[in-house]
Each structure stands twice: as structure tokens, then as C-alpha cells.
Design a protein around this motif. Structure first.
Motif, mmCIF file in Angstrom:
data_model
loop_
_atom_site.group_PDB
_atom_site.id
_atom_site.type_symbol
_atom_site.label_atom_id
_atom_site.label_comp_id
_atom_site.label_asym_id
_atom_site.label_seq_id
_atom_site.Cartn_x
_atom_site.Cartn_y
_atom_site.Cartn_z
ATOM 1 N N ALA A 181 -2.133 11.404 2.964
ATOM 2 C CA ALA A 181 -3.000 10.221 2.941
ATOM 3 C C ALA A 181 -2.181 8.960 3.195
ATOM 4 C CB ALA A 181 -3.740 10.120 1.610
ATOM 5 N N ALA A 182 -0.990 8.906 2.627
ATOM 6 C CA ALA A 182 -0.095 7.776 2.908
ATOM 7 C C ALA A 182 0.314 7.777 4.378
ATOM 8 C CB ALA A 182 1.143 7.854 2.018
ATOM 9 N N PHE A 225 2.482 12.323 -10.165
ATOM 10 C CA PHE A 225 2.264 13.755 -10.385
ATOM 11 C C PHE A 225 3.486 14.359 -11.081
ATOM 12 C CE2 PHE A 225 -0.532 13.558 -6.381
ATOM 13 C CZ PHE A 225 -1.684 13.376 -7.132
ATOM 14 N N THR A 276 0.838 -1.206 0.000
ATOM 15 C CA THR A 276 0.000 0.000 0.000
ATOM 16 C C THR A 276 0.870 1.254 0.000
ATOM 17 O OG1 THR A 276 -1.651 -1.232 1.243
ATOM 18 C CG2 THR A 276 -1.892 1.162 1.196
ATOM 19 N N LEU A 277 1.904 1.227 0.827
ATOM 20 C CA LEU A 277 2.833 2.350 0.827
ATOM 21 C C LEU A 277 3.407 2.563 -0.567
ATOM 22 C CD1 LEU A 277 4.540 4.495 2.302
ATOM 23 C CD2 LEU A 277 6.224 2.704 2.737
ATOM 24 N N PHE A 296 0.948 4.353 -2.786
ATOM 25 C CA PHE A 296 0.907 5.792 -2.490
ATOM 26 C C PHE A 296 2.152 6.497 -3.048
ATOM 27 C CE2 PHE A 296 -2.232 5.023 1.049
ATOM 28 C CZ PHE A 296 -3.145 5.996 0.684
ATOM 29 N N MET A 321 -1.528 15.559 -0.437
ATOM 30 C CA MET A 321 -1.938 14.216 -0.888
ATOM 31 C C MET A 321 -1.108 13.150 -0.190
ATOM 32 S SD MET A 321 -0.478 11.690 -2.936
ATOM 33 C CE MET A 321 -1.142 10.098 -3.397
ATOM 34 N N TRP A 322 0.172 13.416 -0.042
ATOM 35 C CA TRP A 322 1.107 12.485 0.591
ATOM 36 C C TRP A 322 0.695 12.182 2.038
ATOM 37 C CZ3 TRP A 322 3.967 8.659 -0.099
ATOM 38 C CH2 TRP A 322 5.169 8.392 0.566
ATOM 39 N N ASN A 351 -4.784 12.648 -10.782
ATOM 40 C CA ASN A 351 -5.360 12.300 -9.489
ATOM 41 C C ASN A 351 -6.762 11.691 -9.643
ATOM 42 O OD1 ASN A 351 -5.026 12.483 -6.534
ATOM 43 N ND2 ASN A 351 -6.814 13.829 -6.666
ATOM 44 N N LEU A 364 1.993 9.507 -5.819
ATOM 45 C CA LEU A 364 2.661 10.796 -5.648
ATOM 46 C C LEU A 364 3.679 11.031 -6.763
ATOM 47 C CD1 LEU A 364 3.409 13.348 -3.983
ATOM 48 C CD2 LEU A 364 4.987 11.906 -2.695
#
Lengths: 407, 407, 407
Positions: free
Chosen positions: C27-28, B216, B205-206, B209, C24-25, B243, B213
Motif C-alpha cells: 500500500a505504501a 506490527f 505519508t511514507l 506507512f 500491507m507494505w 491493523n 508496518l
């Protein structure tokens, strides 16, 4: 303020803030790297050390360190508190403080890895206070503060701190490790070295990636400016060289461990990348991309030999911080004298020695006083059962191991 | 240089550096995602692959790949080494190199997931060298390098690389997987598919994310400029669309798995988000926010069907890289032909096929030669006991599992 | 557009995009923090909640929330869908949307931690839809939307959202927790509180660092501009104050737990840093660095008392979200009234109460309807065996624990 002057001010200030954030992020990298390379029973301790060392460093450097480093004063140290008397017309003074404070936190973070798994938490904190309030800022006053220690260090150059940050952290750590001694069982009486594997290599790898990313800020921000073609071109070179040195360090280490051990050692690969980063830090702004790769590759080779060398000397450094930051901090600084014809090797050597002697000596005295006053080392039983259980009363991974009763 | 020209140069260069850092960060994302979705006994191997594939890619692309892609030459490939002959007056050439080199590393990282848990480390490295030095840059020369392969690809457009980066990684991986075969026990003789769950879903999951990021930067930097109202408005649209596509992909996958399986599958949700990201990559600059969401949602649906489809074909892809990067790389490219009236669907299809055939064929030959020369696959015993124990002699989580003797 | 106006537009838009990425980061960060502070048997659930809550929030806020908050309309709410009718000549509207949408995701993420380990996934999702589409945007319309609720809130100020984001998340969570009840066994019948330790403290620490970094964007971007000396100086102060408050919060918590418990509590240190961050969020732009440290330190002390206080009230909050975001959201807002002579304490108090009552009441009704319609809580057996096994059919760490049969 004229518009073109204002634009440069805005861009330079913004760059210090953005790259300062990246350097702050390195604190997370150290936390992950160090907790990944040590044993699970000490993980809570090392996590706490890493997050609070950053916090204490920020406070101490604000209270006194920043002024000691950049304030008016004499050739040896500045005077004053906070930001009093410090001005800057090129960029916001606060942005400058932010960029500098994350550097002092980096130096302090280096220490925590080397003394891991046997030092008392609060003894470490006290040392951190002295390092970040006094020792680091004073040597920084001589160099980045501009006084050259009354001329002794004139000509000494260190772009982003191979010596001023990394070897400083390394010398401070070495003094501590010598007074602290090795972890029980690391060097058995019969001779040899017992490997104590890291408990979580994905964390250690993540930490290395975090540090790599953060280093773009560490080196890229050290141009201290962005808002002109000359500045942004310089920053681009710095970032490409930083990336190349890290890549070459990692590749050198993976090849070396394959050749020497017939097996790849991931922790050495991680330290190889970090060694490349430390080594290029003194001069990412002058060298060509190829030379940057060469400097990084030599860093990656050095670390493969330095780790067993420290073990032979029975200097126990659980995460390889001395091999990475001290050895390659020195190598990177001297490399500027080899590859940059405009800088004297001898002058650099003088700087390495003067700063090394000062930091090692003052750190040794500080550690020694702490040892007498409150002790450095946890009890043998605490070390055996893990620091987390005693100083913290909690476990990092309580469900994955036999539990214990708190209290 | 006039001041307004200089400001644009500074801002454009800065943007390539900042977004390039974000793309570099994706390497960490792949490392976490892949080590989270595979078994603990192979974790050290996959971590090492991910950090060194980035390092090798940076070196090879600097030595030859960048010039092969962007250098003068002919319609098929560029010539020269390093940055020789490559100039740019809009932004620093080094910043351009930095932004491009992190893209080639991304393509190479995609491969490592698909071939995980049974491939020899050094065989993978050799393929990486060929991919990043030759295969990727040559097809990049036709597209982003501007030659259109002598006209065959004229009109083909791919904003940030759904085809040029993601499907390229996917085709290279597919060729490898076909020659490598499935993991032992994945497709039992009696039929069916044995699930081999990932060992560490927080890491996966990390990683997702981190990739989100980083994307972007991947898409936002592909505007290759920032310093005008037109450019920064375009970048804003690109980032919002990126996003939205990722969000829609994740939501589509969570709803689909609930409906199809009556249970939610987190690894599918992660791959849904990534599928949305891959799918929008070809055209985040033209579509409305709603269309971006639609493209991403279709990506999230596609991946839920693609994963079992590859399993039915007995193409064993431990992390779903083919479903995410190959399937959605194609979908995203073709979606531009559907939703952007100014681009021909047929032209895009030709591009997808030409690049697909070229990359698959050259990759297949490369993998084949490596297979004959040094073998692709570890021994059955090594696979059973874990690659970490044999090629690396270390474990990722040594304290959490029954230990083993190194040596 | 004149060049100097265009440059400001470019820089302001770029800053919203860059700082939006940092938010946004976060959220992680929430995903890592919450999965680290809860039990391994519920980790897949909390990871899925955190990544999909971000995705759902982005979609709902785009569909209606953004316009409800910033669109034309009346004093209570805006009207319209998407970005219709919303214009801005200072920066790109899309960049503004991006910066705002990551804030609403933050508010929603706060809820997920407090209701962890016993709530049904889809019930949580339904609440998230209402929170992000309606509740959050409506109160945001009164404040950042500029209507002051027809004058009732005139003079109320909240720079980056101690109240508007953090306490909103906290009030919504409190309503949910009250209707949901405590985890089984948390408050045994005989009295007292059973500690349920977090399963992975390195993850929780990583999450805290991620949030700390992201907060530089959260607060630093809330200046909504960068491209003048005045703006960039303000941003520099905001970032230094944010860092100082977090540092002081962590230090206060480490000292407090040592003094109170004679042992350090890492999870409290993490929450101390976060409390400092929440507390400074209402006013990082006016206070001196020293005052920022004081506000953060008080936040760090507050959290050490708030966690046991909520336990005494049998309000079970597995990660301390109420203590961090609700308590310190209120404290931080009121602190502006204490330290900033230009702002009325009473006006701030009115804002805290009005927004608190509105969010708590509407959230309570929403949770109540969900409870009646589909239930909030998993069965006792599911809670005992872990949510992951039932709603997801997968484990977060399948190799580190006794496995189970899917199906």
C-alpha cells in the motif's frame, strides 16, 4: 526425512528467504542514498542505474555467476550454468541462490554511486555484467566457495563480506573512477575542492535507514542457519552487534564533525552509520557488543578523514562510496585479526591484498576496454546540463525547476 | 535441551529479532513523518536528530538502561551494566535486549517531533541521553521489569506500551515544549493560530506507512513468544487488531475533518491512523476485532480535537506528537479498563498518573538544568533563517530554493 | 495437538502474518508510485486516497467481504459477517484474514492510480466500498473460495492472483476511466498525446522497490504454508521466480525503450518491473527460473506497447495501471496455460473472460450510479488548479511552488 531434521531444514531455508528479502531491500536504500546525495539533474540516471543494476545482476548471476562461485570446478573458478550440479541438504538450493544473488547486487550497487554524474548509462551496464557474471563470483569461489585459491587464502575469514562484497565493490569503483576522472569543476584549477551538495537529504537519510534495516538481513542471514539454539543465539549476537556498530559509527561521525568543523554534517553522519555497518560485517559473530561498538566507532571516525583524503587525491566520489565500502571493508576485515585471537591478522591481510589486486586489476582492464570500445564519459555539455536531459529525456522533478523541451 | 523446548526457544528468539527489526524501522518512519510535517529550512536538523537519537538511545540503553530496567536491584530501579546478571531460558537474552532497545528509541523519537524547529541539536541530545539511560528504564522497571513499584502499580497492565512507551515520550516532550516555548509567529500577538504547513507531505505519508508496518512488530512482538499454538494465535489477534485500529483511526479522522472543516486534512488523517495505533497498543491481545476498531476510531476522533486544543493552550507541537502519543497513550491504557472486564480501570488510572507524574517531573528538571547549562532554544535569527543553515551549514533541498553561502 | 502438528500450525500461521505484513507494505508502494507519477498539484489527493483506500478496504472486507468470499453459502457468494462460521485447522483464521485483507486492499489501490488527477475523492471512496465489500469477494468466492461458480470455472487456477487481484483491479479501473474521461489537455483537439510527466521520480522508484519487496510476500505467502520441506521448497521457488520475472521485466523495458525511442524511459522501466511481477503472479510455483524470466520479459515488452496503445484509444491512465495490472494480469494467467502442461489454456481463458465480464460490468454499473448520484469528476477549474487546493485546501510541497491562500 526425520521431523527434527525437517524442522531445521524449514527454519534455515525460511531464514535465508527472509533475510534475502532484507538484502534485496538494500537496493532501494542505495537508490535513495545515491539520488539524495547527487544533483537533481542526474537523478533519473542514478535511479535507473540502481534499479537496473539489481535486475541485470540477478540475471547474470543466475546465468553463470552462481555456478562460477559455488559450482564444482577448480581452485580458481566453478563451472556450469544456473544451478546445475549444486546441491545442499541443509536448506533449499533456491533459497541459497536467492540469498547469494542479492549480495552480488549489493556489490554492483556500490559502484554506481562512485561513478555517478558523469558516466554513460550503457557503459556502466556493461561493466556491471562483467562484475556480476565473472569478477565477483571468481573471488567468491576462492572464499565462500571454499577453495582458498589452492591454499593461498586458507585461514581467511569474512563472515558476511566486508572484503568479499564491500571492498570488492569499492575496488571495482576505484578502478572506474580513476579511468573516468572527476566531475567538471569539482577540483578547480586554482586548487581546492568545490562542494557539490546533494539535492535531497531526506531521501539520503531514508536510504541510510533502509540500508541499516537491510543489513540485519545481510549479516543476520550470513549465519546461513537458524534452526537450532546455537544458530539462533549466534544470529541474535550478529544482529545486536550490527546495530551497535552502526549506532557507534553514526555517533562517532556526529561528534567528529562537530569537533572538526564546528558544524554537523548530516551526509557524514549517514556515511558514519554505513561505515560502522561495513566495518562490523567481517566479524559480527565473534565480538562482544562493546567491541562491535568500538569497531563501528572507528569506522565512523575513518570515514570523516577518508572523504577529504580522497578529495585531496582528486579521486571524485560523489557519494563517499570508497570511504564507506572500500576503506571500511578493509578496516572491518583487519579488525577481526585484531580482536579475534583465533584469526591471524596476516592471513587476513593476505586475503585483503589478493582479492584487492585481483578485483582492481580485472576491473581496470574491463573499464579500459569499455572506454576504448564505447567510451565511459558523457560529453561536457551533457554533464553540464545533466545526464537526465540527454540520455533519458526526462527530469526527476520537472515541476520544481526550470523545465526543458524534450526532443 | 529437548527438541520441542529447543524449537520453542528458536521460534521465540527469531520472533523477537524479526519484530525488533520492524520496530527499528519505525525510526525511519519518525524521521520521514517529522521532516515531512515541518519546514524545509529545518529538515536537515530533524533528520539528524532522528537518526542520531536512535543511535544514542541504543548506546545508552546498552550501557546502563537495560540493566536499570530488567536487572536485579530494588523496587525502584535495577542495578548493573550491560547485560550482566540478566538471564532468560525462554529466548536469547540478546534478542530480548534487541527488542527492548528499539522500544526506548521509539520513546525518544516521539520527543524530537514536538520540540522541532527551535531547539538546539545538542541540548536535545543531552536530554535524550538522560531519557534513555535513566527516566525510561526506571519507570519500565516498575512495570515490564516486574516490581510494581513495591505494590503501588500491582495490577497495572500495558501490553506493548501505550503508557510505558508512548505517553512516556509524550510527557517528556510536553515538559520540553513548556520550557522551550512556541515557534516565533505561531501564535500572533493579535490572537489566533498561524498554520505552518509541512513541507513534504509524501514524506509524511511514507513515514506513516512505515510506522504502521513497524507497529506490527511493536505489538506483535510484545507477546514475547511465538512457538506454540497459543502464542501464535495471540500474535495473529494482536496483528489483526493493530491493523483494524489504525484503519479505523484513519477513517474516523478523514470523516471528522470533512464534517468539521468541509475539507479533508491529510496530516490529520495520518495522525488519525497513528492515534489508532497508539490507542490499541495497551491491549491488542484481549479485545475483539470490532472493539479494536472502536478504540482506534475514538483515537482518530480524539486527535482531531486534541490538535486545536493544544494550540488553544499555546502549546506548540509542530507534528502533533502530544495529540497522538500522549493523549492516545492515555486513552488506550484506560480503554483496557473499559473493555477488558478483568482489569480495573482505577488501577490503570493510578498507573497512568504515577508514571505521568514521574516522567513529567524528572523530564522537567532535566530540561530545566539543560536550559540553564547550555540553553534550549536557538537564537531568533537562527529560527527565522532555519536551523539547518546555522547548526549544520547545509540545506536539505539546496537546488529547490534560493541558495545560501555556507560559512 | 501433537508437537509436529503444532509446529506446522505455528510456522504456517507465522508465515501468513509475515508475508501479510509485506503485502500491507505494498500500500505504501502504490502511494509512492502514484504520487511520483502524477502532478504535484494533485499529490495530497492521491496520498489521501491511497492511505484511506487501504483503511476502508480493511474495514469493509472485515465487515462482510471476507465472509462473502470464504463463508458457507452458495456457488455465487458466501454469507455471514466477519469471521463467523469460518474455521481452519491448518493455521489461525485470523492470520488467514490478515493475509486476505491486504490482497483486497491491493486490488483497490490499483484503481486509484488510473483515475487520478480528475476524480472526486468521495466518489472514489464510495466505489472502493462496493469493490472491497462485494465485487472482489464475490469473484474470489468462485476461485479461491472454491465453488468454481458451480463448475463453470473448474480447473481454473491462479496462484497468487494475476487475474483474481490484478486484472480485477484493472477491470474496475477501466470501467471508471471510461465513464470519467481523460484529463483536460491530455489528448489535444488537433490530435496527438500531450505527455504529463510525473512530478517526483525518486518517489516513483521507491514505490516500485516497495512493491517488488512486498511481492515476495504476495506470491511467497500464497503457498499458504511453510512448515514442511515440500512447502518451504515451494516458497523458495516462488520467491526466486518472482525476483527473476521482475528483473527480466525491468531489463526488457530498458532495452525496448532504448531501441524504440533511442532514450531510456525510467517510468517505463518501473512499469516493466511491475509488469514482470504481475505476469508471474499466476504461476510462480510451477515454472522453472528461466521460464519465469521469459514470462517477466514478455510482460516488460507488453507494457512498452500497451501504454501508447491505451493513449491511442484515448483511455487516459496517468500511471499506467491498466497496462501493468490488466494487460499483464491477463498475460500472466494465460502464460500458465502455455508453459504448464497440466493446465488447460482454454479453461484459463474462460476464467479470464468470466471474471473480466463480471467485474467490468458490476464496476461499470457502480461507477454509473455514483456518477448520477454524486458525480465522478471535479470541475474544470479544480482540475486546472489542482485537486489539492479545492478538496483538501493544502499542498504537498507548499514551499517549493507558488503558494496559495487557504480558504
Amino acid at each position: 526425512m526425520e521431523f527434527n531434521v525437517e524442522m531445521k531444514y524449514v527454519l534455515d531455508t525460511m531464514w535465508l528467504l527472509v533475510t534475502g528479502m532484507l538484502v534485496m531491500w538494500m537496493a532501494a536504500g542505495f537508490a535513495m542514498l545515491e539520488s539524495g546525495l547527487t544533483q537533481a539533474k542526474n537523478t533519473v540516471t542514478i535511479l535507473t542505474k540502481n534499479i537496473t543494476v539489481y535486475a541485470f545482476a540477478c540475471i547474470m548471476y543466475w546465468v553463470i555467476g552462481y555456478n562460477l562461485m559455488y559450482g564444482e570446478g577448480n581452485a580458481v573458478f566453478g563451472l556450469g550454468l544456473g544451478m546445475s550440479g549444486i546441491t545442499n541438504s541443509d536448506h533449499s538450493v533456491l533459497s541459497d541462490f536467492f540469498f547469494q544473488v542479492v549480495f552480488v547486487a549489493t556489490a554492483a550497487s556500490i559502484v554506481s554511486g562512485a561513478v555517478a554524474e558523469r558516466m554513460k548509462y550503457w557503459s556502466f551496464v556493461v561493466f556491471t555484467l562483467v562484475l556480476t557474471a565473472l569478477i565477483y563470483p571468481i573471488q567468491g569461489h576462492w572464499t565462500w566457495g571454499g577453495t582458498a585459491l589452492g591454499g593461498l587464502l586458507s585461514g581467511f575469514t569474512d563472515f558476511a563480506g566486508s572484503t568479499i562484497v564491500h571492498s570488492v565493490g569499492g575496488w571495482a569503483a576505484l578502478a572506474g573512477v580513476l579511468l573516468l576522472g572527476a566531475r567538471k569543476g569539482k577540483y578547480p584549477e586554482g586548487g581546492g575542492v568545490r562542494p557539490i551538495p546533494g539535492s535531497n537529504l531526506p531521501l539520503a537519510t531514508l536510504g541510510t535507514f533502509v540500508l541499516w534495516l537491510g543489513w540485519f538481513g545481510f549479516n543476520g542471514g550470513s549465519q546461513l542457519a537458524l534452526g537450532s539454539k546455537g544458530d539462533v543465539d549466534a544470529v541474535a549476537l550478529v544482529i545486536v552487534n550490527t546495530n551497535m556498530a552502526a549506532s557507534a559509527g553514526a555517533v562517532a561521525a556526529v561528534i567528529m564533525t562537530q569537533l572538526l568543523y564546528r558544524r554537523i554534517d548530516l551526509s557524514m553522519v549517514l556515511n558514519g552509520a554505513l561505515s560502522g555497518l561495513v566495518a562490523i560485517t567481517a566479524g559480527p559473530n565473534y565480538s562482544s557488543v562493546g567491541v562491535a561498538g568500538l569497531i563501528g566507532a572507528i569506522g565512523g571516525v575513518l570515514v570523516v578523514f577518508a572523504v577529504p583524503m580522497f578529495d585531496k587525491l582528486k579521486i571524485d566520489d560523489p557519494v563517499g562510496a570508497l570511504s564507506v565500502h572500500l576503506m571500511n571493508g578493509i578496516w572491518g576485515t583487519l579488525a577481526v585479526g585484531i580482536f579475534n585471537p583465533e584469526v591471524s591478522f596476516f592471513t587476513l591481510l593476505v586475503g585483503v591484498v589478493v582479492i584487492g589486486v585481483f578485483v582492481f586489476a580485472t576491473s581496470f582492464v574491463t573499464w579500459f576496454v569499455i572506454k576504448k570500445a564505447m567510451g565511459l564519459r558523457v560529453s561536457e555539455q551533457e554533464e553540464l546540463e545533466g545526464l537526465d536531459r540527454h540520455e533519458f529525456g526526462m527530469e526527476a522533478y520537472p515541476e520544481f525547476r526550470p523545465g526543458f523541451e524534450v526532443g
